[in-house]
Write an enzyme that holds these catalytic residues in place. Structure first.
Site, PDB file in Angstrom:
ATOM      1  N   HIS A  69       0.853  -1.198   0.000  1.00  0.00           N
ATOM      2  CA  HIS A  69       0.000   0.000   0.000  1.00  0.00           C
ATOM      3  C   HIS A  69       0.880   1.237   0.000  1.00  0.00           C
ATOM      4  CE1 HIS A  69      -3.928   2.000   1.604  1.00  0.00           C
ATOM      5  NE2 HIS A  69      -3.162   2.886   0.995  1.00  0.00           N
ATOM      6  N   GLU A 139      -7.319   1.640  -4.240  1.00  0.00           N
ATOM      7  CA  GLU A 139      -7.923   2.194  -3.026  1.00  0.00           C
ATOM      8  C   GLU A 139      -9.020   3.179  -3.437  1.00  0.00           C
ATOM      9  OE1 GLU A 139      -6.812   4.220   1.273  1.00  0.00           O
ATOM     10  OE2 GLU A 139      -5.391   4.400  -0.378  1.00  0.00           O
ATOM     11  N   ALA A 150      -8.441  11.546   3.245  1.00  0.00           N
ATOM     12  CA  ALA A 150      -7.900  12.530   2.309  1.00  0.00           C
ATOM     13  C   ALA A 150      -8.343  12.276   0.869  1.00  0.00           C
ATOM     14  CB  ALA A 150      -6.375  12.541   2.396  1.00  0.00           C
ATOM     15  N   ASN A 229      -7.421   3.571  10.918  1.00  0.00           N
ATOM     16  CA  ASN A 229      -7.549   4.857  10.243  1.00  0.00           C
ATOM     17  C   ASN A 229      -8.664   4.845   9.206  1.00  0.00           C
ATOM     18  OD1 ASN A 229      -4.133   4.621  10.596  1.00  0.00           O
ATOM     19  ND2 ASN A 229      -5.217   6.360  11.474  1.00  0.00           N
ATOM     20  N   ASP A 284       1.689   3.557   3.139  1.00  0.00           N
ATOM     21  CA  ASP A 284       0.666   4.509   2.676  1.00  0.00           C
ATOM     22  C   ASP A 284       1.352   5.819   2.277  1.00  0.00           C
ATOM     23  OD1 ASP A 284      -1.885   5.356   1.978  1.00  0.00           O
ATOM     24  OD2 ASP A 284      -2.433   5.988   3.991  1.00  0.00           O
TER      25      ASP A 284
END
Length: 394
Positions: A69, A139, A150, A229, A284
């Site tokens: 990721h 994603e 975001a 998250n 990420d």
């Protein structure tokens, strides 16, 4: 990328397989593969003749890290939509012990997503100067606006099998993992489709209840996108997505171990509850990873990077500037995990989560020669991808 013409032998150093910690061994590499791991004394003159010897004294020799990721790094982003950007990301992260990765898209305009998917496919065909591309992590855009993080709300789309097939075609059928909010209309049908196709369905950016999450698991969910998250948290009367992630053996959980996205104590709790093979370290990372602080872009939004944090103007965390070497280091120093276990979370576990642990994620005969040599500070001194050295610390 495979170095076909030279035998490479790594000697001395402490090998972390990561299941065993051994010394006094030598790793013999040919044609991009690990041929043998032998006692140093067993090396024969014929084996040594013409070989490149790499000295590992006072170093750790470990399987390369696999970041499943990652959005960007080195000034480039997957959504830039061109080969040069993907190649730069691969090169940038190889400096930090990553030998393979899933370039990760995000919620943007449909045409922009398709453009980026095509660029990943091109990069897969052409190869990179750094870490190897294993496939695509999609994603979004099938997420819940209430937990968008975001990601841009205007670009969030209703889950659609037809549209996903279009996305996958653009990627050359490289999509390996899809983040989806199971509570959204049409999501369960898409999860079932993904499961039948052997593509990982991951819950993320979701406000699902515990019951809705369990329905998603029944349909085929097997993964959790950046756990804790952008998801419904744990409440004593509603366990939510986090409660399901902690207690459902079917789910592999990603974590961003930068000390910002998740408190180290919460990570410690996770490691005590969750099966060790089900925890996967990710970055990420966005385009600022590996660069200095300043103002950058993520998915068409301005991101301010300061004090190791990447945030939108409203304070929302916008990816990270984490690298895999720091994630491992944080798990050891801040969470208290033993080094071999932390390395496993960065190598074998991600390999297993996407079904490539027969080739990658550990050191042994027949495995791809994706190897990193780490110094005592757990920084990459050398990164090798399929027997080719793609980074060497000066």
């Amino acid at each position: 990328m495979i170095n076909k013409n030279k035998r490479i032998i790594i000697i001395n150093g402490t090998i972390i397989t990561p299941f065993h910690l051994v010394s006094g061994k030598a790793i013999i590499i040919e044609k991009g593969k690990i041929i043998e791991i032998v006692n140093k004394e067993e090396l024969k003159t014929a084996t040594l003749t013409g070989a490149e010897i790499i000295e590992g004294k006072d170093k750790f020799i470990a399987p390369g890290y696999i970041d499943i990721h990652v959005h960007g790094g080195g000034g480039s982003d997957v959504m830039d939509g061109n080969y040069e950007a993907i190649n730069q990301i691969a090169i940038a992260h190889s400096r930090f012990a990553t030998t393979a990765f899933l370039p990760t898209t995000m919620t943007m305009d449909k045409n922009k997503i398709i453009e980026s998917l095509r660029s990943i496919y091109e990069a897969k065909l052409r190869g990179t100067g750094g870490a190897e591309i294993l496939g695509v992590n999609l994603e979004g855009p099938y997420i819940n606006p209430e937990k968008k993080g975001a990601q841009r709300e205007i670009d969030i789309r209703k889950p659609s099998i037809k549209e996903f097939v279009e996305f996958n075609k653009a990627s050359g059928n490289l999509i390996r993992l899809v983040t989806i909010a199971p509570e959204m209309p049409g999501a369960i049908e898409l999860i079932k489709y993904l499961h039948k196709q052997g593509i990982i369905a991951s819950i993320g950016h979701s406000n699902a209840t515990y019951i809705q999450t369990q329905a998603g698991i029944k349909a085929g969910l097997s993964h959790v996108t950046h756990t804790f998250n952008a998801m419904r948290g744990l409440h004593h009367r509603e366990p939510g997505v986090v409660g399901a992630a902690l207690t459902s053996p079917e789910l592999t959980v990603e974590v961003i171990a930068d000390g910002i996205h998740i408190h180290p104590i919460v990570l410690k709790i996770l490691t005590k509850i969750k099966d060790g093979e089900k925890i996967v370290l990710i970055t990420d990372a966005m385009r600022a990873a590996g660069l200095k602080e300043g103002t950058y872009d993520l998915g068409g939004q301005e991101v301010i990077v300061t004090k190791g944090q990447a945030r939108l103007k409203d304070g929302t965390l916008a990816g990270s500037v984490l690298t895999m070497d720091k994630a491992v280091k944080n798990m050891v120093n801040k969470v208290g995990i033993q080094l071999p276990k932390a390395i496993q979370m960065a190598s074998f576990n991600p390999a297993k989560s996407i079904g490539i642990d027969d080739k990658k994620g550990s050191l042994g005969p027949g495995k791809d020669a994706d190897i990193v040599i780490l110094n005592k500070n757990l920084e990459a001194e050398l990164t090798m991808v399929a027997g080719k050295i793609v980074y060497r610390r000066k």
